[in-house]
Design a protein around this motif. Sequence first.
Motif, PDB file in Angstrom:
ATOM      1  N   GLY A  59       0.810  -1.216   0.000  1.00 10.42           N
ATOM      2  CA  GLY A  59       0.000   0.000   0.000  1.00 10.42           C
ATOM      3  C   GLY A  59       0.838   1.259   0.000  1.00 10.42           C
ATOM      4  O   GLY A  59       0.513   2.243  -0.674  1.00 10.42           O
ATOM      5  N   VAL A  60       1.933   1.248   0.754  1.00 15.17           N
ATOM      6  CA  VAL A  60       2.828   2.410   0.792  1.00 15.17           C
ATOM      7  C   VAL A  60       3.331   2.727  -0.614  1.00 15.17           C
ATOM      8  O   VAL A  60       3.355   3.891  -1.037  1.00 15.17           O
ATOM      9  N   ILE A  61       3.736   1.700  -1.347  1.00 19.74           N
ATOM     10  CA  ILE A  61       4.258   1.890  -2.707  1.00 19.74           C
ATOM     11  C   ILE A  61       3.200   2.511  -3.624  1.00 19.74           C
ATOM     12  O   ILE A  61       3.524   3.321  -4.486  1.00 19.74           O
ATOM     13  N   LEU A  62       1.945   2.165  -3.408  1.00 19.17           N
ATOM     14  CA  LEU A  62       0.881   2.636  -4.289  1.00 19.17           C
ATOM     15  C   LEU A  62       0.377   4.049  -3.977  1.00 19.17           C
ATOM     16  O   LEU A  62      -0.215   4.689  -4.832  1.00 19.17           O
ATOM     17  N   MET A  63       0.620   4.528  -2.771  1.00 16.47           N
ATOM     18  CA  MET A  63       0.042   5.814  -2.354  1.00 16.47           C
ATOM     19  C   MET A  63       0.868   6.985  -2.883  1.00 16.47           C
ATOM     20  O   MET A  63       2.050   7.109  -2.546  1.00 16.47           O
ATOM     21  N   PRO A  64       0.258   7.853  -3.680  1.00 15.78           N
ATOM     22  CA  PRO A  64       1.022   8.965  -4.261  1.00 15.78           C
ATOM     23  C   PRO A  64       1.500   9.988  -3.229  1.00 15.78           C
ATOM     24  O   PRO A  64       2.448  10.717  -3.494  1.00 15.78           O
ATOM     25  N   GLU A  65       0.883  10.037  -2.059  1.00  9.97           N
ATOM     26  CA  GLU A  65       1.327  10.997  -1.034  1.00  9.97           C
ATOM     27  C   GLU A  65       2.527  10.498  -0.254  1.00  9.97           C
ATOM     28  O   GLU A  65       3.024  11.199   0.613  1.00  9.97           O
ATOM     29  N   ARG A  66       2.963   9.281  -0.509  1.00  6.07           N
ATOM     30  CA  ARG A  66       4.075   8.701   0.249  1.00  6.07           C
ATOM     31  C   ARG A  66       5.232   8.355  -0.679  1.00  6.07           C
ATOM     32  O   ARG A  66       5.028   7.815  -1.750  1.00  6.07           O
ATOM     33  N   GLU A  67       6.422   8.692  -0.212  1.00  4.93           N
ATOM     34  CA  GLU A  67       7.632   8.246  -0.891  1.00  4.93           C
ATOM     35  C   GLU A  67       8.378   7.356   0.081  1.00  4.93           C
ATOM     36  O   GLU A  67       8.614   7.739   1.228  1.00  4.93           O
ATOM     37  N   LEU A  68       8.742   6.185  -0.379  1.00  3.70           N
ATOM     38  CA  LEU A  68       9.450   5.222   0.448  1.00  3.70           C
ATOM     39  C   LEU A  68      10.924   5.216   0.084  1.00  3.70           C
ATOM     40  O   LEU A  68      11.287   5.058  -1.091  1.00  3.70           O
ATOM     41  N   PRO A  86       1.354  16.378   2.619  1.00  4.47           N
ATOM     42  CA  PRO A  86       0.024  16.683   3.156  1.00  4.47           C
ATOM     43  C   PRO A  86      -1.046  16.464   2.084  1.00  4.47           C
ATOM     44  O   PRO A  86      -0.742  16.446   0.889  1.00  4.47           O
ATOM     45  N   SER A  87      -2.249  16.304   2.523  1.00  7.31           N
ATOM     46  CA  SER A  87      -3.374  16.161   1.608  1.00  7.31           C
ATOM     47  C   SER A  87      -3.419  17.340   0.641  1.00  7.31           C
ATOM     48  O   SER A  87      -3.090  18.471   1.012  1.00  7.31           O
ATOM     49  N   ARG A  88      -3.819  17.101  -0.578  1.00  7.47           N
ATOM     50  CA  ARG A  88      -3.949  18.183  -1.563  1.00  7.47           C
ATOM     51  C   ARG A  88      -4.954  19.231  -1.123  1.00  7.47           C
ATOM     52  O   ARG A  88      -4.945  20.352  -1.609  1.00  7.47           O
ATOM     53  N   HIS A  89      -5.814  18.866  -0.206  1.00  7.52           N
ATOM     54  CA  HIS A  89      -6.833  19.791   0.287  1.00  7.52           C
ATOM     55  C   HIS A  89      -6.324  20.642   1.448  1.00  7.52           C
ATOM     56  O   HIS A  89      -7.055  21.491   1.944  1.00  7.52           O
ATOM     57  N   ASN A  90      -5.104  20.424   1.868  1.00  8.60           N
ATOM     58  CA  ASN A  90      -4.546  21.148   3.005  1.00  8.60           C
ATOM     59  C   ASN A  90      -3.560  22.202   2.506  1.00  8.60           C
ATOM     60  O   ASN A  90      -2.349  22.067   2.642  1.00  8.60           O
ATOM     61  N   GLU A  91      -4.087  23.268   1.919  1.00 10.08           N
ATOM     62  CA  GLU A  91      -3.240  24.313   1.355  1.00 10.08           C
ATOM     63  C   GLU A  91      -2.413  25.012   2.429  1.00 10.08           C
ATOM     64  O   GLU A  91      -1.276  25.406   2.180  1.00 10.08           O
ATOM     65  N   ALA A  92      -2.965  25.170   3.611  1.00  6.66           N
ATOM     66  CA  ALA A  92      -2.284  25.912   4.672  1.00  6.66           C
ATOM     67  C   ALA A  92      -1.016  25.208   5.157  1.00  6.66           C
ATOM     68  O   ALA A  92      -0.096  25.868   5.644  1.00  6.66           O
ATOM     69  N   GLN A  93      -0.962  23.883   5.003  1.00  6.36           N
ATOM     70  CA  GLN A  93       0.220  23.150   5.447  1.00  6.36           C
ATOM     71  C   GLN A  93       0.910  22.423   4.292  1.00  6.36           C
ATOM     72  O   GLN A  93       1.656  21.481   4.507  1.00  6.36           O
TER      73      GLN A  93
END
Length: 187
Positions: A59-68, A86-93
Motif C-alpha cells: 500500500g505504501v508503494i501505491l500511495m502517491p502521497e508517500r515516498e518510500l 500533506p493532503s492536496r486539500h490542506n493548502e495551509a500546510q
Amino acid sequence: MDAMKKPGDHTTLVERLSSIEEVDLQDLCDATEAAIRDGNGFGWLAPPRRSVLESYWKGVILMPERELFVAWLDGRIVGSVQLLRPSRHNEAQAHIGRLTTFFIAPHARGLGLARELLRLAEEEAVEDGFQQLDLDVCATQTAAIQLYERHGFIRWGERQAYAIVDDQPVAGYFYAKVLDRRRKAKP
C-alpha cells in the motif's frame, strides 16, 4: 544512488523505492519484524501477521502521497523512512513534509544507514519544495532522538502518554526542521 563500501566490506545503499519485487518485499517485512521486536515498531508492539505487513508495504508503494526510501545491506533491505505529503486539500500546510516509519533492523545498525536515509529523505523534501519537515518519536528511542537533533531537528513538544506499552504510558517528542531550499540538505 551509488553503493558504498563500509567497514567489514559490507555493501550499503540508500534509495527511493517506487516498486518492489517479491524478494525485496520479504526482506522489508523481515526488517520490519526485527525492528518491532527490538522496540522500534512505529506503532506496533508485536509483529502483526505477515500478510498484514505485506499489505501495508504494498500500500505504501501505491500511495502517491508517500515516498518510500529504503536502506540496503549486502543486497537486502534493512530499513526505511517515508516522506509523507500533506493532503492536496490542506493548502495551509502544503509546505510541510512529514517523516514516518524510520527504522534500521538491529543487525544493520552502526553502518551509517540511518544517517544516509535521513539525508536522502531531506534532500527529496527540499527538491519537492517543502519548507519544513516534521516527525515524532517515542522518548525511549534515544539513538533516533540523537540523530534527529544532530541533523537540526528542534524538539517543540512532548506528550506524556504518546504510547501505551504494557499498560504504562510512554512519553514521546515532536520535532520540526526548517529546510534551506536554496541548497540541498546536508548531513
